[in-house]
Structures are given as structure tokens and as C-alpha cells.
Write a protein that holds these residues in place. Sequence first.
Motif, PDB file in Angstrom:
ATOM      1  N   LEU A  24       0.790  -1.201   0.100  1.00 35.41           N
ATOM      2  CA  LEU A  24       0.052   0.051  -0.059  1.00 35.41           C
ATOM      3  C   LEU A  24       0.788   1.257  -0.150  1.00 35.41           C
ATOM      4  CD1 LEU A  24      -2.431  -0.970   2.837  1.00 35.41           C
ATOM      5  CD2 LEU A  24      -2.798  -1.171   0.168  1.00 35.41           C
ATOM      6  N   SER A  25       0.344   2.188  -0.691  1.00 33.72           N
ATOM      7  CA  SER A  25       1.044   3.625  -0.564  1.00 33.72           C
ATOM      8  C   SER A  25       0.038   4.426   0.392  1.00 33.72           C
ATOM      9  CB  SER A  25       1.317   4.271  -1.984  1.00 33.72           C
ATOM     10  OG  SER A  25       1.688   5.470  -1.832  1.00 33.72           O
ATOM     11  N   VAL A  26       0.568   4.764   1.461  1.00 35.72           N
ATOM     12  CA  VAL A  26      -0.194   5.546   2.437  1.00 35.72           C
ATOM     13  C   VAL A  26       0.481   7.036   2.639  1.00 35.72           C
ATOM     14  CG1 VAL A  26      -0.938   5.258   4.994  1.00 35.72           C
ATOM     15  CG2 VAL A  26      -0.254   3.267   3.680  1.00 35.72           C
ATOM     16  N   TYR A  27      -0.603   7.704   2.531  1.00 35.15           N
ATOM     17  CA  TYR A  27      -0.316   9.193   2.940  1.00 35.15           C
ATOM     18  C   TYR A  27      -1.549   9.624   3.444  1.00 35.15           C
ATOM     19  CZ  TYR A  27       1.891  13.521   2.931  1.00 35.15           C
ATOM     20  OH  TYR A  27       2.346  14.835   3.188  1.00 35.15           O
ATOM     21  N   GLN A  28      -1.543   9.863   4.977  1.00 37.47           N
ATOM     22  CA  GLN A  28      -2.711  10.194   5.491  1.00 37.47           C
ATOM     23  C   GLN A  28      -4.007   9.258   5.176  1.00 37.47           C
ATOM     24  OE1 GLN A  28      -1.489  14.821   5.388  1.00 37.47           O
ATOM     25  NE2 GLN A  28      -3.546  14.486   5.258  1.00 37.47           N
ATOM     26  N   THR A  29      -5.022   9.650   4.688  1.00 41.61           N
ATOM     27  CA  THR A  29      -6.088   8.628   4.357  1.00 41.61           C
ATOM     28  C   THR A  29      -6.010   8.394   2.926  1.00 41.61           C
ATOM     29  OG1 THR A  29      -7.760  10.321   4.260  1.00 41.61           O
ATOM     30  CG2 THR A  29      -7.557   9.051   6.341  1.00 41.61           C
ATOM     31  N   ASP A  30      -5.184   9.117   2.094  1.00 40.18           N
ATOM     32  CA  ASP A  30      -4.797   8.765   0.697  1.00 40.18           C
ATOM     33  C   ASP A  30      -3.993   7.553   0.713  1.00 40.18           C
ATOM     34  OD1 ASP A  30      -4.750   8.935  -1.878  1.00 40.18           O
ATOM     35  OD2 ASP A  30      -3.336  10.708  -1.912  1.00 40.18           O
ATOM     36  N   ILE A  31      -4.773   6.473   0.459  1.00 40.75           N
ATOM     37  CA  ILE A  31      -4.276   5.171   0.571  1.00 40.75           C
ATOM     38  C   ILE A  31      -4.682   4.629  -0.785  1.00 40.75           C
ATOM     39  CG2 ILE A  31      -4.078   2.993   1.543  1.00 40.75           C
ATOM     40  CD1 ILE A  31      -5.047   4.375   4.319  1.00 40.75           C
ATOM     41  N   THR A  82      -8.916  -1.414   3.271  1.00 40.54           N
ATOM     42  CA  THR A  82      -9.592  -1.345   2.003  1.00 40.54           C
ATOM     43  C   THR A  82     -10.830  -0.530   2.449  1.00 40.54           C
ATOM     44  OG1 THR A  82      -8.992  -3.516   1.510  1.00 40.54           O
ATOM     45  CG2 THR A  82     -10.819  -2.682   0.389  1.00 40.54           C
ATOM     46  N   GLU A  83     -11.371  -0.381   3.599  1.00 41.16           N
ATOM     47  CA  GLU A  83     -12.580   0.285   4.075  1.00 41.16           C
ATOM     48  C   GLU A  83     -12.027   2.125   3.747  1.00 41.16           C
ATOM     49  OE1 GLU A  83     -13.568  -0.341   7.964  1.00 41.16           O
ATOM     50  OE2 GLU A  83     -14.557  -2.007   7.483  1.00 41.16           O
ATOM     51  N   ILE A  84     -10.962   2.433   4.447  1.00 37.16           N
ATOM     52  CA  ILE A  84     -10.421   3.792   3.802  1.00 37.16           C
ATOM     53  C   ILE A  84     -10.179   4.087   2.350  1.00 37.16           C
ATOM     54  CG2 ILE A  84      -8.473   5.360   4.397  1.00 37.16           C
ATOM     55  CD1 ILE A  84      -8.069   4.095   6.874  1.00 37.16           C
ATOM     56  N   ILE A  85      -9.569   2.936   1.765  1.00 43.05           N
ATOM     57  CA  ILE A  85      -9.448   3.048   0.207  1.00 43.05           C
ATOM     58  C   ILE A  85     -10.726   3.442  -0.342  1.00 43.05           C
ATOM     59  CG2 ILE A  85      -8.876   1.820  -1.885  1.00 43.05           C
ATOM     60  CD1 ILE A  85      -6.415   0.503  -0.365  1.00 43.05           C
ATOM     61  N   ASP A  86     -11.856   2.449   0.010  1.00 37.45           N
ATOM     62  CA  ASP A  86     -13.281   2.622  -0.604  1.00 37.45           C
ATOM     63  C   ASP A  86     -13.765   3.897  -0.276  1.00 37.45           C
ATOM     64  OD1 ASP A  86     -12.783   0.188  -1.872  1.00 37.45           O
ATOM     65  OD2 ASP A  86     -14.098  -0.991  -0.463  1.00 37.45           O
ATOM     66  N   ALA A  87     -13.612   4.401   0.854  1.00 37.00           N
ATOM     67  CA  ALA A  87     -14.212   5.717   1.491  1.00 37.00           C
ATOM     68  C   ALA A  87     -13.675   6.899   0.744  1.00 37.00           C
ATOM     69  CB  ALA A  87     -13.819   5.842   2.883  1.00 37.00           C
ATOM     70  N   ASN A  88     -12.659   6.749  -0.049  1.00 36.86           N
ATOM     71  CA  ASN A  88     -11.987   8.092  -0.819  1.00 36.86           C
ATOM     72  C   ASN A  88     -12.266   7.879  -2.277  1.00 36.86           C
ATOM     73  OD1 ASN A  88     -10.745   9.514   0.966  1.00 36.86           O
ATOM     74  ND2 ASN A  88      -9.230   8.026   1.148  1.00 36.86           N
ATOM     75  N   ASN A  89     -12.965   6.907  -2.778  1.00 34.44           N
ATOM     76  CA  ASN A  89     -13.563   6.580  -3.988  1.00 34.44           C
ATOM     77  C   ASN A  89     -14.699   6.892  -4.393  1.00 34.44           C
ATOM     78  OD1 ASN A  89     -10.845   5.830  -4.763  1.00 34.44           O
ATOM     79  ND2 ASN A  89     -11.238   3.611  -4.231  1.00 34.44           N
TER      80      ASN A  89
END
Length: 170
Positions: A121-128, A163-170
Motif C-alpha cells: 500500500l502507498s499510505v499518505y494520511q487517508t490517501d491510500i 480497504t475501507e479507507i481506500i473505498d471511502a475515498n473513491n
Amino acid sequence: MKLAPGLTEDEIRKCEEVFDIKFPPTLKNLLKEVLPISKEFINWRDHSKRNVLQIKKRLDWPWKGIIFDIEENDFWVQNWGVKPDLVAERIRIAKEKYDVAPKLVPIYSHRYMPEGSEQVLSVYQTDIIFYGTTLLEYFQIELDWKPYERMDFENIKAIPFWTEIIDANN
């Protein structure tokens, strides 16, 4: 970047104990063969007080980024339930979720492998974002040997919490 001899099994075990992590198998195998050391790679062999603190900061960095986005950018994941009015309550709920999520083991800069996963994963704050379905694919992308757009997206597997965080940003 300097390439040092790989870690011994005892050194791996010591790192896992000191930092309360479990290296994903492919990362563990790589670190047993060679230890890349630079400003962005971690020197897992160096257990000086200063370096241990730096590694702990890298391990805590994803959580600090989540807190920042909750406080400053009103970040919230719908799957976590109704968003509380109080920021402190949002952070408390997020921390409960984070504490049972697979820990992220740093590889290079802000690239991490979740415990129990072979994905990167590339993680920068919640930009994952997913940055490789395997460690090999990650290095191919990071070194510009393979375009990110050609990542094996079909083989991405969900990772609890992340993945929940990834999905929340999409």
C-alpha cells in the motif's frame, strides 16, 4: 542506497519483538537476503535509541495521518457507523478499528505491507492506494519497470480496515 548483508533469523525475531510487528513472508525473505539501507529504507539491524525511535515513528505514521484527516478534513468511513459530532469520539472509534487492523510494516518511504498480506500500500494520511499485489510487483512499479496502470488489479484482495479507507475515498 547501501546494500548490507541480510538479517539473520534472530535479527528478524528481535525486530518483530521490539517493534511488535510480523514481517510478511516475502518481505522477511527479502530482508534475509539483503538489507537495503537509505534515508527512505529502514535499517532494521540498527537498534540504537535514535533509530528505534525513527522506526517507531514510521510505524505510527499511518495512524497519525488518519487522525490528521479526521481532525482537519472531516474524514469518516461510513462502515464505522454514524459519524459522531465530537472529533474526539470519531478518533476513539477509528482507534478501536485501527487497533484490530493488520499492522502496516514499512518498506520504503510511505510504502507499507500489511501484516498477513503480500500486497503493498502507498499510505499518505487517508490517501491510500494499492501499489502492488506482490512485493515483486511493487518494486517493478516503484523502479519504473512496470507502469502503475498495468498493476494486476484483478488480484487485489481486501485488507480489513485499510480497504475501507481506500473505498471511502473513491
